[in-house]
Structures are given as structure tokens and as C-alpha cells.
Design a protein around this motif. Structure first.
Motif, PDB file in Angstrom:
ATOM      1  N   GLY A  77       0.799  -1.225   0.000  1.00 31.36           N
ATOM      2  CA  GLY A  77       0.000   0.000   0.000  1.00 31.36           C
ATOM      3  C   GLY A  77       0.826   1.266   0.000  1.00 31.36           C
ATOM      4  O   GLY A  77       0.486   2.246  -0.666  1.00 31.36           O
ATOM      5  N   GLY A  78       1.954   1.270   0.729  1.00 33.26           N
ATOM      6  CA  GLY A  78       2.819   2.443   0.757  1.00 33.26           C
ATOM      7  C   GLY A  78       4.006   2.324  -0.171  1.00 33.26           C
ATOM      8  O   GLY A  78       4.299   3.222  -0.953  1.00 33.26           O
ATOM      9  N   ALA A 108       2.748   5.394   6.790  1.00 35.63           N
ATOM     10  CA  ALA A 108       1.571   5.345   7.659  1.00 35.63           C
ATOM     11  C   ALA A 108       0.285   5.486   6.869  1.00 35.63           C
ATOM     12  O   ALA A 108       0.231   6.172   5.839  1.00 35.63           O
ATOM     13  CB  ALA A 108       1.653   6.455   8.705  1.00 35.63           C
ATOM     14  N   ASN A 145      -1.564   3.404   5.086  1.00 36.47           N
ATOM     15  CA  ASN A 145      -1.734   2.770   3.777  1.00 36.47           C
ATOM     16  C   ASN A 145      -2.466   1.440   3.920  1.00 36.47           C
ATOM     17  O   ASN A 145      -2.601   0.899   5.015  1.00 36.47           O
ATOM     18  CB  ASN A 145      -0.361   2.536   3.142  1.00 36.47           C
ATOM     19  CG  ASN A 145       0.445   3.811   3.039  1.00 36.47           C
ATOM     20  OD1 ASN A 145       0.168   4.664   2.212  1.00 36.47           O
ATOM     21  ND2 ASN A 145       1.446   3.954   3.915  1.00 36.47           N
ATOM     22  N   SER A 146      -2.922   0.892   2.785  1.00 44.59           N
ATOM     23  CA  SER A 146      -3.635  -0.378   2.850  1.00 44.59           C
ATOM     24  C   SER A 146      -3.379  -1.226   1.602  1.00 44.59           C
ATOM     25  O   SER A 146      -3.124  -0.706   0.520  1.00 44.59           O
ATOM     26  CB  SER A 146      -5.140  -0.150   3.012  1.00 44.59           C
ATOM     27  OG  SER A 146      -5.671   0.515   1.882  1.00 44.59           O
ATOM     28  N   GLY A 204       0.459  -3.978   3.917  1.00 46.63           N
ATOM     29  CA  GLY A 204      -0.272  -2.713   3.959  1.00 46.63           C
ATOM     30  C   GLY A 204       0.646  -1.509   3.831  1.00 46.63           C
ATOM     31  O   GLY A 204       0.363  -0.573   3.079  1.00 46.63           O
ATOM     32  N   GLY A 205       1.773  -1.533   4.538  1.00 41.66           N
ATOM     33  CA  GLY A 205       2.744  -0.456   4.441  1.00 41.66           C
ATOM     34  C   GLY A 205       3.790  -0.715   3.382  1.00 41.66           C
ATOM     35  O   GLY A 205       4.048   0.120   2.517  1.00 41.66           O
ATOM     36  N   VAL A 221       6.729   2.765  11.041  1.00 41.58           N
ATOM     37  CA  VAL A 221       5.756   2.143  10.136  1.00 41.58           C
ATOM     38  C   VAL A 221       4.515   1.906  10.977  1.00 41.58           C
ATOM     39  O   VAL A 221       4.526   1.053  11.879  1.00 41.58           O
ATOM     40  CB  VAL A 221       6.288   0.825   9.542  1.00 41.58           C
ATOM     41  CG1 VAL A 221       5.246   0.187   8.633  1.00 41.58           C
ATOM     42  CG2 VAL A 221       7.591   1.065   8.779  1.00 41.58           C
ATOM     43  N   GLU A 277      -0.032   2.168  11.543  1.00 39.60           N
ATOM     44  CA  GLU A 277      -1.436   2.355  11.149  1.00 39.60           C
ATOM     45  C   GLU A 277      -1.679   2.006   9.677  1.00 39.60           C
ATOM     46  O   GLU A 277      -2.444   2.667   8.985  1.00 39.60           O
ATOM     47  CB  GLU A 277      -1.885   3.778  11.481  1.00 39.60           C
ATOM     48  CG  GLU A 277      -1.828   4.059  12.965  1.00 39.60           C
ATOM     49  CD  GLU A 277      -2.182   5.490  13.337  1.00 39.60           C
ATOM     50  OE1 GLU A 277      -2.438   6.293  12.423  1.00 39.60           O
ATOM     51  OE2 GLU A 277      -2.193   5.805  14.543  1.00 39.60           O
ATOM     52  N   ASN A 278      -1.003   0.951   9.217  1.00 36.58           N
ATOM     53  CA  ASN A 278      -1.271   0.390   7.898  1.00 36.58           C
ATOM     54  C   ASN A 278      -2.107  -0.868   8.065  1.00 36.58           C
ATOM     55  O   ASN A 278      -2.156  -1.461   9.144  1.00 36.58           O
ATOM     56  CB  ASN A 278       0.048   0.064   7.199  1.00 36.58           C
ATOM     57  CG  ASN A 278       0.947   1.281   7.059  1.00 36.58           C
ATOM     58  OD1 ASN A 278       0.720   2.121   6.211  1.00 36.58           O
ATOM     59  ND2 ASN A 278       1.964   1.379   7.918  1.00 36.58           N
ATOM     60  N   GLY A 310       1.984  -4.134   8.553  1.00 42.33           N
ATOM     61  CA  GLY A 310       3.007  -3.112   8.396  1.00 42.33           C
ATOM     62  C   GLY A 310       3.944  -3.418   7.250  1.00 42.33           C
ATOM     63  O   GLY A 310       4.130  -2.615   6.331  1.00 42.33           O
ATOM     64  N   ASN A 330      -0.391  -1.561  13.403  1.00 43.98           N
ATOM     65  CA  ASN A 330      -0.774  -2.061  12.091  1.00 43.98           C
ATOM     66  C   ASN A 330      -1.688  -3.268  12.262  1.00 43.98           C
ATOM     67  O   ASN A 330      -1.696  -3.913  13.313  1.00 43.98           O
ATOM     68  CB  ASN A 330       0.471  -2.466  11.298  1.00 43.98           C
ATOM     69  CG  ASN A 330       1.448  -1.316  11.124  1.00 43.98           C
ATOM     70  OD1 ASN A 330       1.236  -0.442  10.300  1.00 43.98           O
ATOM     71  ND2 ASN A 330       2.520  -1.305  11.917  1.00 43.98           N
TER      72      ASN A 330
END
Length: 199
Positions: free
Chosen positions: A5-6, A32, A34-35, A48-49, A66, A68-69, A77, A103
Motif C-alpha cells: 500500500g505504501g 503510515a 496505507n492499505s 499494507g505499508g 511504520v 497504522e497500515n 506493516g 498495524n
């Protein structure tokens, strides 16, 4: 994104002279919010990250984070895996300083998932990551887990999931309905090679 995601990091292609691809998170680097979803490609829901297939990823700053993904399958993460077409196929993630926190992943590795890669943790913090599934196993009996970190050896990749712990802290992670709130090491039902844990 389908996966990564990131950030998506792939090891070098077929030319050994190109060397190993490398990404370093230094200073106040932050990945941070991302998904990785379940649509958009053939390899979906991973990292996600960060999605890392081969190559080197180094996290080496006390301020690097890293967080909140979310991943719809694995590696909320960071997701680390084997890149079979590269002359340097094994992905290596070195966590020296920094934080992987808050995460989520549905099935494996809320913070970090190493599917036939090498995770070296000599410092840093892995905290408050979660695996969200309400189920204990897949239909075929494979266990879910690894709120903080998951390491797997699975058929079809070619490597061995490895975790080397020589420092750092793993705390307050959760996998409430399955296995390994902090750390979960496992082999698939179809492989004779177990994951490795050292440190």
C-alpha cells in the motif's frame, strides 16, 4: 493498492551485476495510513505499508516509523517474501532502530510477516499490532497468528522463513482468536522445512 500500500520493493532482476535493490528508512521517515486490499491483481492483500520481494530493507533510526497500515491478508506493516527470478532471491529486512506499531492484518503478521524471507531484529520496537481474524485455522487446517510478527516456510517459494532476534522489544501485540500474540513461526502442511528462529 493490491499489495504494498505504501511501498513495493523488488530484488534485482536477472542480471547479477545489478546488485541487490535496497531501501533504507532513516531520519524521521514514516510509512503510515496505507492499505493492501483484496482486489486489483493476482497477488493481493499483502503488505499494507511495505511489500518486499527480495532486496534489502533497513530501518535504522529511532524516529523512523511504520504505523497504522492495514493488509487484507498478511503483513499489516511489512510483508517480506522470496523473489525467485532474482539472483538475490531472499528478501532481508533489518530492524535496527525505529518502530512498527498499530498495524493490522486479517490472517498473519499484524506488524511484520516474513514468508520465506529473513527478518533480523537487533533493536527497535514492534508494538500494538493485531491479527483480526475470528477464526483459528484455514479450512485445510493451517493456523493463523502472529499479532506482532509471523514467519512462515511454505511450498512454492524456495526459501525458509527466518527470524533472528538479538535485540529490540516485541510487546502488546495481539492475535486474540488464534496463535502468537507477539511472534508466530510456522510451516505449511506441504513442506518439510520448518521456519527458523534464532537469537
Amino acid at each position: 493498492a493490491a499489495s504494498g500500500g505504501g511501498v513495493a520493493l523488488f530484488g534485482s532482476a536477472v542480471d547479477p551485476a545489478a546488485g541487490r535493490a535496497q531501501l533504507s528508512l532513516l531520519g524521521s521517515a514514516r510509512i503510515a495510513g496505507n492499505s493492501a486490499a483484496t482486489t486489483g491483481g493476482t497477488e493481493v492483500g499483502y503488505g499494507g505499508g511495505v511489500y518486499q520481494a527480495g532486496g534489502n530493507l533497513v530501518i535504522d533510526s529511532p524516529e523512523a516509523v511504520v504505523e497504522e497500515n492495514a493488509a487484507a491478508k498478511e503483513g499489516g506493516g511489512l510483508y517480506l517474501t522470496y523473489y525467485s527470478i532474482s539472483p538475490y532471491p531472499e528478501g532481508i529486512l533489518s530492524l535496527k532502530q525505529g518502530t512498527v506499531q498499530r498495524n493490522t492484518a486479517l490472517y498473519w503478521g499484524g506488524g511484520i510477516s516474513s514468508r520465506e524471507g529473513l527478518l533480523r531484529m537487533s533493536g527497535g520496537l514492534v508494538a500494538e499490532n493485531r491479527v483480526l481474524t475470528t477464526e483459528e485455522t484455514t479450512a485445510s487446517g493451517t493456523f493463523y497468528g502472529g499479532g506482532g510478527i509471523s514467519a512462515e516456510t511454505a511450498t512454492g517459494f524456495g526459501g525458509v522463513g527466518q527470524v533472528e532476534l538479538t535485540g529490540g522489544t516485541i510487546r502488546q501485540n495481539s492475535a486474540e482468536n488464534c496463535y502468537g500474540g507477539g511472534l508466530f513461526c510456522w510451516g505449511s502442511n506441504d513442506t518439510d522445512t520448518p521456519p527458523l528462529l534464532a537469537g
